[in-house]
Design an enzyme around this catalytic site. Structure first.
Site, PDB file in Angstrom:
ATOM      1  N   HIS A   1       0.677  -1.768  -0.248  1.00 21.73           N
ATOM      2  CA  HIS A   1       0.328   0.331   0.282  1.00 21.73           C
ATOM      3  C   HIS A   1       0.947   1.606  -0.215  1.00 21.73           C
ATOM      4  O   HIS A   1       1.299   2.229  -0.958  1.00 21.73           O
ATOM      5  CB  HIS A   1      -0.542  -0.456   1.497  1.00 21.73           C
ATOM      6  N   GLU A   2       1.715   1.349   1.535  1.00 18.26           N
ATOM      7  CA  GLU A   2       2.621   2.199   0.927  1.00 18.26           C
ATOM      8  C   GLU A   2       3.969   2.671  -0.300  1.00 18.26           C
ATOM      9  O   GLU A   2       3.692   3.369  -0.331  1.00 18.26           O
ATOM     10  CB  GLU A   2       3.400   2.642   2.126  1.00 18.26           C
TER      11      GLU A   2
ATOM     12  N   HIS B   1       1.806   4.317  -3.173  1.00 19.43           N
ATOM     13  CA  HIS B   1       1.915   6.105  -2.687  1.00 19.43           C
ATOM     14  C   HIS B   1       3.720   6.544  -2.932  1.00 19.43           C
ATOM     15  O   HIS B   1       3.548   7.515  -3.860  1.00 19.43           O
ATOM     16  CB  HIS B   1       1.968   6.210  -1.337  1.00 19.43           C
TER      17      HIS B   1
ATOM     18  N   HIS C   1       3.562   6.662  -7.151  1.00 23.36           N
ATOM     19  CA  HIS C   1       3.074   8.060  -7.665  1.00 23.36           C
ATOM     20  C   HIS C   1       4.057   9.250  -7.443  1.00 23.36           C
ATOM     21  O   HIS C   1       3.902   9.716  -7.839  1.00 23.36           O
ATOM     22  CB  HIS C   1       1.799   8.391  -6.506  1.00 23.36           C
TER      23      HIS C   1
END
Length: 685
Positions: A478-479, A482, A485
């Site tokens: 999940h992290e 990010h 991105h």
């Protein structure tokens, strides 16, 4: 000379953590604010006709050193804080808020911005430049540029108070978390808890110079206890302690602070012409209005609740067999684990040896290479703020293949990546991605970002490496979503780069990447026993894939409850005049509650996401982004999960940051708007 006010003389101009002292921060902020104000004055005093370049672009690139110093300071205050840093934060926050207000309410500067904005039809601007102009103008209006002088002063005072009080909220939660520990001397009280966790508790006791075992409220300690401890009374005691964080009427109680924060936000919204703070926030989100959010959450609630109730009935029948007539919230994790094991024969402690942290990290690195052409090389010569932190150079392979079909050896530097995985006293709970430096293009140079991932995984012990639960595996992915991105950002302006997107779009990349953890084809490449190298057996991999939706109804209702509570806090604050925080919370989460409410506990006083973080009137975005990520991954499944053409389209979405409207960006990738049915199909079949 203050290290923070100089151009950093380090590789890639990385933060010189080894040279920064706490006493550097306050004077550096004062000097850098003065420097940034001079840059603003230069824009205002420029006698040339206002243009996009000498106003909008100049403003976008102003204050770079101040931004970097702020990133360094506030990231340290989250990941490696101390009493001294927290005290400095109390002094620095109002100074920065005042500076920010001073710029956003500067009439002369706004007049120049407005002149360019009003003349925008006369400029030949590309799509990103148009977005920058619109966002700059709107940002100033939303910060009070159209207010009279008296109201500007009011807004400035409100902003300063909000800054300090939200900071205090987080400090109270951290102190309240750190203040509690349960010292256990009788091993029988720890029946059911796996040996690896017992070893962790023993080491915690040793660090405190105590015999026996110590359980804390830090998640790597608390969650396993609630999941495995057979001693129901101890589960209740520790769950109550967790539920009382900043809700015990003591020094770190946040109940009054919640009301103060919400009233300030309401004042701010009304001053700016909005009915409430939720209206103010949602003007700048994909969802647009509180009504649309409430309808979205209620639609999900209606569809998910029957599944959730069925799940809880299964747990209750297990508890009844143990003589428990009325199951409580503190029983949930324990019986959910029992049911999970019965259904899928999956036990976190059995799975953990197959997920050593370094192996999982290599897997996410490998996935990033396969999808987006990224490679990672650890550097030991780049300064870091704690010995646990590791730093990686991130490169992008040449896009064209060589004549023999091999990878092009040419590569370009994309980013620095800092990873900080283990809990410690000075680090707040949870997991997050952040940035030390934004990406932007200026003077022919593409200045690359410095990205950080911070987690709280179990530390290695003397006998074993850091072993992750499967949930922690998905947390890392999940992290990392990010982080991708941020690392793949390729925009012109720093304020449109990376994760600088609409808030209900920001969770798409992170939640999207989690999907790969459930794909057998991918899992087999890295789920290997740290001692024997044995691949996780096929039946276990199959059960992980099947278990993806285990307790999905319960988890969905929990998230909906948080979203409804957040939205109602920020749209119905007047009701709090005649209600306690606890009463408000119980009222607006009642439809989502599956266990009896406990009068001694409340989650709002430690709901840092909305009272300290950036999720005020935005918590719904987790479920909103789930619709996006389910729909996006469905596309990957249709074309092949490693399909290079699909990955290339998703890479464009990631690298575009906030340069385009997110729905348009999504439609360019997918070919259509996201469908809520994709989420419902994934969750409930």
């Amino acid at each position: 000379m203050n290290i923070l006010t100089e151009k950093f003389n380090t590789l890639y101009h990385s933060a010189p953590f080894n040279e920064i002292e706490n006493e550097d921060f306050l004077p550096a902020f004062k000097e850098l604010i003065t420097n940034s104000e001079a840059e603003i004055d230069a824009i205002i005093n420029n006698s040339d006709e206002p243009t996009f370049e000498n106003v909008i672009e100049a403003l976008a690139f102003s204050g770079e050193q101040l931004d970097r110093a702020s990133n360094i300071f506030f990231n340290l205050n989250s990941a490696e804080t101390s009493d001294e840093l927290q005290q400095i934060a109390q002094e620095v926050s109002p100074i920065l808020t005042e500076y920010s207000s001073k710029i956003s309410q500067n009439e002369a500067l706004f007049n120049k911005i407005k002149k360019v904005y009003d003349d925008k039809e006369n400029y030949d601007l590309n799509e990103e430049q148009q977005m920058l102009l619109n966002e700059t103008y709107k940002g100033f209006v939303r910060s009070g540029a159209l207010l009279n002088e008296e109201d500007k002063e009011k807004l400035k005072k409100i902003s300063m108070d909000l800054s300090l009080k939200s900071l205090q909220f987080g400090q109270n939660v951290l102190a309240s978390t750190n203040n509690y520990f349960k010292h256990i001397t009788n091993k029988e009280d720890l029946a059911g808890i796996p040996d690896a966790i017992l070893e962790q508790y023993a080491e915690e006791a040793k660090e405190r110079n105590l015999e026996g075992w110590v359980v804390t409220l830090q998640y790597p300690s608390y969650i396993p206890f609630m999941t495995y401890a057979e001693n129901r009374e101890l589960r209740k005691e520790i769950a109550l302690a967790n539920g009382k964080k900043s809700f015990d009427g003591g020094e770190f109680d946040n109940q009054n602070l919640i009301k103060e924060l919400l009233n300030l936000k309401q004042e701010k919204a009304e001053l700016l012409g909005f009915k409430n703070y939720a209206d103010y926030v949602l003007e700048e989100r994909m969802a647009k209005s509180p009504a649309k959010v409430i309808n979205f959450l209620n639609e999900l609630l209606t569809k998910a609740k029957p599944y959730a109730e069925k799940e809880i009935e299964e747990l209750k029948s297990l508890a009844k067999a143990d003589g428990i007539e009325e199951m409580q919230g503190y029983d949930h994790a324990f019986y959910a684990e029992k049911l999970r094991k019965a259904k899928y024969d999956l036990n976190d402690e059995e799975l953990k040896p197959y997920f050593p942290l370094e192996q999982v990290q290599e897997a996410v690195f490998g996935l990033s290479k396969k999808l987006f052409g990224l490679t990672f090389a650890e550097r030991s010569d780049i300064p870091k703020y704690h010995e646990d932190v590791k730093v990686y150079e991130v490169f992008e392979a040449g896009s064209e293949k060589m004549e023999d079909g091999s990878d092009n050896p040419e590569k370009t530097f994309k980013s620095l990546l800092y990873v900080d995985y283990f809990p410690r006293k000075g680090k707040r709970a949870g997991a997050w991605m952040t940035s030390y430096k934004s990406q932007y293009q200026k003077d022919g140079e593409n200045s690359r970002p410095h990205i950080s991932i911070v987690c709280n995984f179990s530390k290695p012990t003397k006998d074993a490496p850091s072993l992750l639960t499967f949930q922690e595996v998905t947390t890392l992915f999940h992290e990392f979503g990010h982080a991708l991105h941020g690392m793949l950002a390729n925009t012109q302006y720093p304020n449109l780069s990376g994760t600088s997107v609409k808030w209900d779009f920001v969770e798409l990349p992170s939640q999207f990447l989690e999907n790969f953890c459930y794909e057998p084809e991918f899992l087999k490449t890295f789920a290997k026993h740290y001692k024997t190298g044995e691949v996780l057996p096929d039946e276990k991999i199959e059960k992980i894939a099947q278990s993806k939706n285990f307790m999905e109804g319960y988890q969905t209702l929990r998230q909906i409850g948080f979203g409804l509570l957040d939205m109602n806090y920020h749209s119905k604050v007047a009701e709090l005049e005649n209600m306690s925080v606890k009463e408000f919370e119980d009222h607006y989460t009642k439809a989502t509650q599956l266990y009896p409410a406990n009068p001694e506990t409340a989650m709002s006083p430690s709901f840092s996401h909305i009272f300290q973080g950036g999720y005020s009137a935005g918590y719904y975005s987790y479920k909103w982004a789930e619709v996006l990520d389910a729909d996006a991954f469905q596309y990957f499944k249709e074309t092949g999960i490693f399909n290079p053409e699909t990955a290339a389209k998703f890479k464009v979405l990631l690298s575009s940051g906030g340069t385009k409207d997110p729905m348009e960006l999504y439609k360019t990738f997918r070919g259509s708007e996201p469908k809520v049915e994709s989420l419902l199909k994934r969750a409930f079949g």
